[in-house]
Scaffold this active site. Structure first.
Site, PDB file in Angstrom:
ATOM      1  N   ASP A  89       3.757 -14.870 -10.990  1.00 34.00           N
ATOM      2  CA  ASP A  89       2.799 -14.149 -10.272  1.00 34.00           C
ATOM      3  C   ASP A  89       1.924 -13.312 -10.906  1.00 34.00           C
ATOM      4  OD1 ASP A  89       1.874 -12.999  -7.772  1.00 34.00           O
ATOM      5  OD2 ASP A  89       3.166 -11.581  -7.844  1.00 34.00           O
ATOM      6  N   PHE A 108      10.049  -5.572  -1.227  1.00 36.51           N
ATOM      7  CA  PHE A 108      10.959  -5.227  -2.399  1.00 36.51           C
ATOM      8  C   PHE A 108      11.536  -3.957  -2.475  1.00 36.51           C
ATOM      9  CE2 PHE A 108       6.833  -3.722  -3.405  1.00 36.51           C
ATOM     10  CZ  PHE A 108       6.923  -2.350  -3.897  1.00 36.51           C
TER      11      PHE A 108
END
Length: 452
Positions: free
Chosen positions: A145, A33
């Site tokens: 998540d 990310f």
């Protein structure tokens, strides 16, 4: 025309934080990310987490999701970062500026304690995560998540849900066929239906993950520690779940918590509860243990806690125990050795402010002088402020208690304690604070020259 909510969101999204506003950058974590740092905002006067993204196109979507679910139990977003980053990269970077959580994550806590937290804290964590996830679902978002490393802890060990890098608009909530992206997150917390290639996350995904998270909180362990992805992928759809043998059902409320786990991780997503159902259970369970929460937080959070089996961090560095590269926000683990190192540096630069008393027994006046003289160091070093406030009892007015408790950081709490309690209370309350400090933080007091 923009709605009120859209106007508020637009205002927050337009809050730009540029590189010249930040200093004291410290690397936290990196992955696919991008990279996460801790930094001090010069004007705001407190630390923030800055998530610099590799893919700038995802910036607005992720920040929008975080802003939509901004509440007490979800990590707060302050604005958008634009600048060159800490290392003066040649190209302009973009990122998200979020609140920085100093106590790490539930996973960090489990590692520090080598097991589950005290039961009052465990039940509170279960309840607060349910509250945060319910709020998220009410905003038509799926986290996808949910796991211990994505549940962060503030100074008083309250839970905040973090890392919305995998969040998607819920297809079940919007009743549409819009694309939601691939199912993501740690496979140990994925429901059986998510192991099919065509699966798209819906709310039932998070409910299942919450059930496994409850098990992890209650046991202090990771599920299936010796199983690889292919083995989990094969056996979870067949009905395998974490073992319940290690959970002590003699503790009040644990039977009900185990029943909730089983309900949440049911193989049929249609049979799983909603988070409103979970909240009804967790609120009742926490109420049975609420009286012990302050003592539980104190026992876990105190710097010289005997519950930790970890080696001390003597390097003075920031560390991260992320399970995957997408664990976006990690925390500074401040051990008692870090505090001592900080105090040494403070003593060197402000010896006139530090008061050392040579007598073995201190009078109340000497104690008050110690508290006043070491104000700056104590504000930085003392973390479990509300435990101290509780011990001061009637010396702290109920309205003042609420004001202090509302602050986000321990430093803010300590500053207000000095301003609202110590200053008007005079020698008596300062002496009482010193006695509490001497009992709870003996190493800190001795380092600053305090006596009995």
């Amino acid at each position: 025309m923009l709605s009120v909510q859209e106007m508020a969101l637009s205002s927050r999204m337009n809050q730009l934080v540029r590189s010249e506003s930040l200093e004291r950058w410290v690397f936290i974590d990196s992955g696919g990310f991008g990279t996460v740092y801790k930094a001090r905002h010069k004007d705001w006067g407190f630390d923030v987490a800055v998530k610099l993204l590799n893919d700038g196109s995802t910036l607005c979507e992720e920040a929008k999701h975080m802003d939509m679910v901004s509440c007490e139990f979800v990590l707060r977003v302050y604005g958008i970062f634009e600048g060159f980053g800490p290392w003066k990269e040649p190209s302009m970077q973009k990122g998200i500026v979020m609140e920085f959580m100093r106590r790490g994550s539930v996973k960090d806590l489990q590692k520090t304690l080598s097991g589950p937290p005290p039961w009052p804290l465990a039940f509170r964590l279960a309840h607060q995560v349910a509250l945060g996830m319910n709020f998220l679902h009410l905003k038509d978002l799926v986290h996808s998540d949910l796991k211990p490393s994505n549940v962060l802890l503030n100074d008083d060990l309250n839970a905040k849900i973090a890392d919305f890098g995998l969040s998607r608009v819920s297809t079940s909530a919007l009743n549409s066929n819009s694309e939601t992206g691939e199912a993501g997150g740690s496979y140990m917390y994925m429901p059986p239906e998510a192991f099919t290639a065509s699966y798209k996350p819906v709310r039932a995904f998070d409910i299942y993950s919450y059930g496994i998270l409850l098990w992890s909180i209650a046991t202090g362990k990771e599920p299936y520690p010796n199983a690889c992805y292919s083995l989990v992928e094969l056996n979870i759809p067949r009905g395998d779940r974490p073992s319940l043998e290690d959970i002590d059902h003699k503790v009040e409320g644990l039977k009900e918590l185990v029943d909730l786990m089983k309900w949440c991780w049911d193989g049929n997503p249609l049979k799983r509860p909603k988070f409103t159902d979970c909240i009804d259970v967790t609120e009742n369970l926490f109420s049975k243990h609420e009286k012990g929460i302050h003592d539980a937080v104190y026992r876990v959070a105190k710097p010289d806690s005997k519950t930790s089996n970890q080696q001390p961090n003597t390097s003075g560095t920031f560390s991260c125990s992320s399970q995957t590269p997408d664990d976006a926000v990690c925390e500074f683990k401040q051990s008692k050795y870090d505090i001592v190192d900080h105090i040494k540096k403070t003593e060197t630069s402000s010896t006139q402010a530090s008061v050392h008393v040579s007598t073995q027994r201190m009078s109340d006046k000497d104690k008050a002088t110690f508290v006043d003289g070491n104000r700056a160091t104590l504000i930085q070093a003392v973390s479990e402020v509300m435990v101290i406030v509780d011990k001061l009892g009637n010396m702290v007015h109920s309205e003042t208690y609420s004001v202090i408790e509302a602050h986000l950081t321990s430093q803010e709490k300590m500053r207000d304690l000095y301003q609202r309690v110590f200053r008007p209370g005079g020698v008596k309350v300062k002496a009482a604070f010193y006695d509490i400090l001497r009992e709870d933080h003996p190493h800190l007091v001795e380092r600053l020259g305090g006596k009995h």
